[in-house]
Design an enzyme around this catalytic site. Structure first.
Site, PDB file in Angstrom:
ATOM      1  N   GLY A 157       0.754  -1.240   0.000  1.00  0.00           N
ATOM      2  CA  GLY A 157       0.000   0.000   0.000  1.00  0.00           C
ATOM      3  C   GLY A 157       0.780   1.281   0.000  1.00  0.00           C
TER       4      GLY A 157
ATOM      5  N   GLU B 205       4.288  -6.505   2.129  1.00  0.00           N
ATOM      6  CA  GLU B 205       3.837  -6.865   0.772  1.00  0.00           C
ATOM      7  C   GLU B 205       3.852  -5.672  -0.181  1.00  0.00           C
ATOM      8  OE1 GLU B 205      -0.106  -8.469   1.158  1.00  0.00           O
ATOM      9  OE2 GLU B 205       0.530 -10.150   2.393  1.00  0.00           O
ATOM     10  N   PRO B 206       4.965  -4.976  -0.313  1.00  0.00           N
ATOM     11  CA  PRO B 206       4.947  -3.843  -1.236  1.00  0.00           C
ATOM     12  C   PRO B 206       4.902  -4.315  -2.693  1.00  0.00           C
ATOM     13  CG  PRO B 206       7.181  -4.229  -0.475  1.00  0.00           C
ATOM     14  CD  PRO B 206       6.302  -5.202   0.270  1.00  0.00           C
TER      15      PRO B 206
ATOM     16  N   ARG C 167      -4.552   2.692 -16.155  1.00  0.00           N
ATOM     17  CA  ARG C 167      -4.681   3.464 -14.908  1.00  0.00           C
ATOM     18  C   ARG C 167      -5.347   4.837 -15.091  1.00  0.00           C
ATOM     19  NH1 ARG C 167      -1.456   4.931 -11.675  1.00  0.00           N
ATOM     20  NH2 ARG C 167      -2.534   4.170  -9.843  1.00  0.00           N
TER      21      ARG C 167
ATOM     22  N   CYS D  83     -11.417   3.007 -29.499  1.00  0.00           N
ATOM     23  CA  CYS D  83     -12.667   3.698 -29.795  1.00  0.00           C
ATOM     24  C   CYS D  83     -13.479   3.994 -28.544  1.00  0.00           C
ATOM     25  CB  CYS D  83     -13.477   2.856 -30.765  1.00  0.00           C
ATOM     26  SG  CYS D  83     -12.481   2.452 -32.186  1.00  0.00           S
ATOM     27  N   GLU D  84     -12.905   4.731 -27.630  1.00  0.00           N
ATOM     28  CA  GLU D  84     -13.613   5.182 -26.430  1.00  0.00           C
ATOM     29  C   GLU D  84     -13.008   6.508 -26.027  1.00  0.00           C
ATOM     30  OE1 GLU D  84     -14.345   2.891 -23.062  1.00  0.00           O
ATOM     31  OE2 GLU D  84     -14.289   0.974 -24.096  1.00  0.00           O
TER      32      GLU D  84
END
Ligand code: LLP
Length: 452
Positions: free
Chosen positions: A267, A304-305, A343, A381-382
């Site tokens: 995180g 847990e990076p 993203r 196409c968006e």
């Protein structure tokens, strides 16, 4: 083109991601600095674009190593294992590099476990298995591989794990993932630590479930795990979550459980909009927040990076196909698209975008290149297919290349074949050596599982 002197510090330092991605002056003559070229370690990016085509993911070995080293340094006073979160960037070569550096792994599917084992067949003993929806077959594979610990997320999963372990006559080490009900300031899709989220078990119900786990013949209670979300840049929610976990560990020990591990999840966020100039200090702050509440408990930390290790170690190289203007609005249409990097479309995420060749200060005025404001968009196409909107960028021409920065994590890992676009190639650079770590996909490969 070896080491830059201080005097030659690039005017583009804000867009550099050292040690991996740094601009170097390209001298036309002994005195005249004409251009700055973005390098990955000792390799100029234009050379990679020419050799492998675009879109292309480029990763830096030294950045990955440096980022892992920052974690190791920050946590060195506390027993710990870094279990890199495979979902961030699961390329086998990236996993092998991390395994060679001594890293363990956090996996969330049978597929990720296979990858880890393919990268390093001894890695299972440092692997944790997280996720809300583990199937029987995934659990069975993980038991056979002999992973370190299962982060269990529900009472039903506990029973299934006990049943699978019983069939194999094995004992599964268990941590319950608790939901500490801590808010983190991040995008709602990647916050996970509140009661309303699907993750973990409510912390106040945990003692009951631990009692059930302890009673099951094929389970061994060994830890507590937590993960409050991703891209969190403030240390306080981590501290708060750990304070709650600490209370739980004390209660569980009082109840007679052996709690050896605390898994803090991942995180830790990265600075997408600027160069990080003190990553070591930043990780040290995070380490203090996480470890302070746990002092004296005598537990082994699992970290847990994902993003903070791989994110700044990668760029997505893309070429400008067309420039166009619609009623005063300018567009740079590039050959990468939302299928290659989702993203911005999915989370409204910001990524810096820089030309791989930038002009140096003009001889007459000292100014940098002329700027123009444009949307950087892909061919899909968006209208959601964009990398940046109304972004001021140095003026570029059709055919020029751009680098989309900080895309080493959750870039290729989330890529798809939307619009029947083959996924990009990936290369890993170490000093002046370049290794293709994934070939560009072909349309033929896309079609091969389909039947008419
Ligand atoms: N551990 C668990 C249980 C996780 O769910 C995650 C991320 C991590 C560790 C690693 O978190 P990190 O250190 O990378 O923040 N696709 C999104 C991010 C999703 C994160 C999901 N879980 C993005 O592109 O921002």
């Amino acid at each position: 083109m070896s080491g830059r002197s201080k005097a030659m510090k690039s005017p583009y330092a804000d867009f550099e991601r050292p040690p991996g991605f740094v601009y170097r002056a390209a001298r036309k003559s002994a005195r005249l600095v004409s251009d700055y070229v973005l390098f990955c370690e000792d390799v100029p990016l234009p050379k990679l674009a020419a050799r492998f085509g675009t879109p292309l993911y480029v990763y830096s070995t030294s950045t990955i190593r440096a980022r892992l080293a920052a974690f190791e340094k920050a946590f060195r006073g506390f027993p710990h294992t870094v279990c890199y979160s495979v979902k961030a960037n699961s390329n086998l070569s990236v996993l092998r590099l991390l395994a060679h550096e001594g890293c363990g792994f956090d996996v969330v599917s049978g597929g990720e476990l296979e990858r880890v084992l393919a990268a390093d067949r001894h890695a299972a003993k440092k692997t944790v298995f997280s996720g809300v929806g583990k199937t029987r077959s995934e659990i069975t594979s993980a038991l056979k591989a002999g992973i370190l610990i299962f982060n269990v997320e529900s009472e039903s999963e506990l029973s299934v794990l006990a049943e699978c372990a019983g069939k194999l006559r094995k004992t599964a080490c268990v941590a319950l993932r608790v939901n500490p009900d801590v808010a983190a300031d991040t995008h709602p899709y990647i916050a996970t630590g509140l009661h309303k989220h699907k993750f973990g078990v409510p912390i106040d119900r945990a003692r009951d479930l631990y009692a059930k786990a302890a009673a099951a013949k094929h389970l061994r209670v060994a830890g507590v795990s937590v993960h409050i979300g991703s891209q969190i840049t403030d240390a306080s929610p981590f501290r708060e979550a750990m304070a709650r976990v600490t209370e739980l560990v004390k209660d569980l020990r009082f109840d007679g459980h052996n709690i050896n591990y605390v898994d803090t999840g991942g995180g830790l966020g990265i600075a997408y909009d600027e160069a990080e100039n003190d990553f070591d200090g930043y990780v040290a702050d995070y380490a203090r927040a996480v470890t302070q509440p746990l002092r004296g408990l005598n537990v082994h930390l699992l970290l847990e990076p994902g993003r903070s290790i791989a994110g700044p170690a990668g760029v997505l190289l893309t070429s400008v196909l067309y420039k166009k203007q619609n009623d005063g609005k300018r567009f740079l249409i590039v050959d990468a698209a939302m299928n290659d990097l989702i993203r911005p479309a999915l989370y409204g995420a910001h990524h810096e975008i820089v030309p791989v060749v930038q002009s140096g200060p003009q001889k007459t005025s000292g100014d940098l290149a002329k700027k123009e404001t444009a949307d950087v968009v892909g061919p899909i196409c968006e209208s959601g297919d964009f990398f940046a909107r109304d972004r001021e960028l140095p003026e570029v021409k059709e055919g020029d290349q751009l680098a989309i920065l900080d895309t080493g994590a959750y870039g290729m890992a989330l890529a798809s074949n939307y619009n029947s676009r083959p996924r990009p190639a990936e290369v890993l650079v170490a000093k002046n050596s370049v290794k293709v770590i994934r070939h560009r996909e072909t349309v033929q490969q896309l079609l091969q599982n389909e039947r008419v």
